[in-house]
Write a protein that holds these residues in place. Sequence first.
Motif, PDB file in Angstrom:
ATOM      1  N   MET A 199       0.860  -1.026  -0.112  1.00 42.83           N
ATOM      2  CA  MET A 199       0.280   0.031   0.007  1.00 42.83           C
ATOM      3  C   MET A 199       0.951   1.066  -0.091  1.00 42.83           C
ATOM      4  SD  MET A 199      -2.729   1.069   3.180  1.00 42.83           S
ATOM      5  CE  MET A 199      -2.063   2.689   3.722  1.00 42.83           C
ATOM      6  N   GLY A 200       0.577   2.201  -0.690  1.00 38.05           N
ATOM      7  CA  GLY A 200       1.283   3.362  -0.645  1.00 38.05           C
ATOM      8  C   GLY A 200       0.519   4.648  -0.979  1.00 38.05           C
ATOM      9  N   ILE A 201       0.970   5.952  -0.554  1.00 33.59           N
ATOM     10  CA  ILE A 201       0.229   7.005  -1.077  1.00 33.59           C
ATOM     11  C   ILE A 201       1.520   7.760  -1.852  1.00 33.59           C
ATOM     12  CG2 ILE A 201       0.594   8.235   1.135  1.00 33.59           C
ATOM     13  CD1 ILE A 201      -1.876   9.764   0.618  1.00 33.59           C
ATOM     14  N   ARG A 216      -0.255  19.420   2.180  1.00 35.43           N
ATOM     15  CA  ARG A 216      -0.003  18.083   2.030  1.00 35.43           C
ATOM     16  C   ARG A 216      -0.781  17.083   3.243  1.00 35.43           C
ATOM     17  NH1 ARG A 216       5.835  15.297   1.694  1.00 35.43           N
ATOM     18  NH2 ARG A 216       6.049  16.384  -0.490  1.00 35.43           N
ATOM     19  N   GLY A 217      -0.669  17.626   4.377  1.00 41.15           N
ATOM     20  CA  GLY A 217      -1.143  16.710   5.469  1.00 41.15           C
ATOM     21  C   GLY A 217      -2.617  16.752   5.458  1.00 41.15           C
ATOM     22  N   GLU A 218      -3.225  17.605   4.846  1.00 41.80           N
ATOM     23  CA  GLU A 218      -4.871  17.479   4.827  1.00 41.80           C
ATOM     24  C   GLU A 218      -5.003  16.234   3.587  1.00 41.80           C
ATOM     25  OE1 GLU A 218      -6.792  21.382   4.161  1.00 41.80           O
ATOM     26  OE2 GLU A 218      -8.283  20.351   3.249  1.00 41.80           O
ATOM     27  N   TYR A 219      -4.404  16.251   2.665  1.00 41.83           N
ATOM     28  CA  TYR A 219      -4.584  15.385   1.552  1.00 41.83           C
ATOM     29  C   TYR A 219      -4.254  14.042   2.074  1.00 41.83           C
ATOM     30  CZ  TYR A 219      -2.443  12.452  -2.300  1.00 41.83           C
ATOM     31  OH  TYR A 219      -2.117  11.265  -2.872  1.00 41.83           O
ATOM     32  N   VAL A 220      -3.151  13.966   2.949  1.00 43.18           N
ATOM     33  CA  VAL A 220      -2.990  12.642   3.629  1.00 43.18           C
ATOM     34  C   VAL A 220      -4.067  12.223   4.493  1.00 43.18           C
ATOM     35  CG1 VAL A 220      -1.304  11.039   4.861  1.00 43.18           C
ATOM     36  CG2 VAL A 220      -0.442  12.856   3.272  1.00 43.18           C
TER      37      VAL A 220
END
Length: 242
Positions: A199-201, A216-220
């Motif tokens: 699994m990866g983002i 970026r944190g909100e996307y993650v």
Amino acid sequence: MEKTRRDFMKTAGMTALAGSLIGSPLFTAGQVSAQDAGAPSSIELPPLPYAYDALEPYIDTATMQIHHDKHHQGYVNGLKAAEAALAEARDKNDYAMIEYWSKKLSFNYGGHYLHSMFWEIMAPSGNGGGGQPAGLLMQYIAKDFGSFDNFKAQFTAAASKVEGSGWGVIHYRPMDDRLVIGQIENQHKLAMWGSTPIMGIDVWEHAYYLKYQNKRGEYVDNWWNIVNWPSVSKRFRAAKGV
Ligand code: MN
């Protein structure tokens, strides 16, 4: 000058013979090459397993179109270009650019591998995406991280804090039968030998910038809503061989 295999085949008049065998069952991929410098890769861009807008509102349609059709295609093209250049180098016995093309091969293959996984392990929220894993995968998450919350916190931090462009990835490591969370820089650096990403983002800016800009944190954080846990479990079982 040292005689190459190519020279030998020419001398022996075997090039024509090899040519006549193209298409014969004897010349199948991975066994015997019908080309002097080796057969080209069969890798192609895989289709998205859902519509471009399927992951809205967490990943926007335009990002998905550009990401899959342009960026991922670019890695496939880059892989083919590197392999063609290396075949030409073998053909000419000229390795002046070996360092450059070896790096391009690793970078572009990494891009193809990780993006192929990325599309596969996402699904529309509430329709395959989101929630928590079950079964053996959840047991391993509990065994190796203490709890799902611990796992999620470490993965979120790892993905959010990749320096520059890269990925947060969870690997299955068969050597000691564990799950481990890692960062990947670019498409290929910080790889862990022998382990398999399950699994990866993607945290390259191209993966989120149209919608999230610098957040970026909100996307993650939002990405957890579209993780396809059944698909991650399938990859985990395949890597583990059960
Ligand atoms: Mn990407």
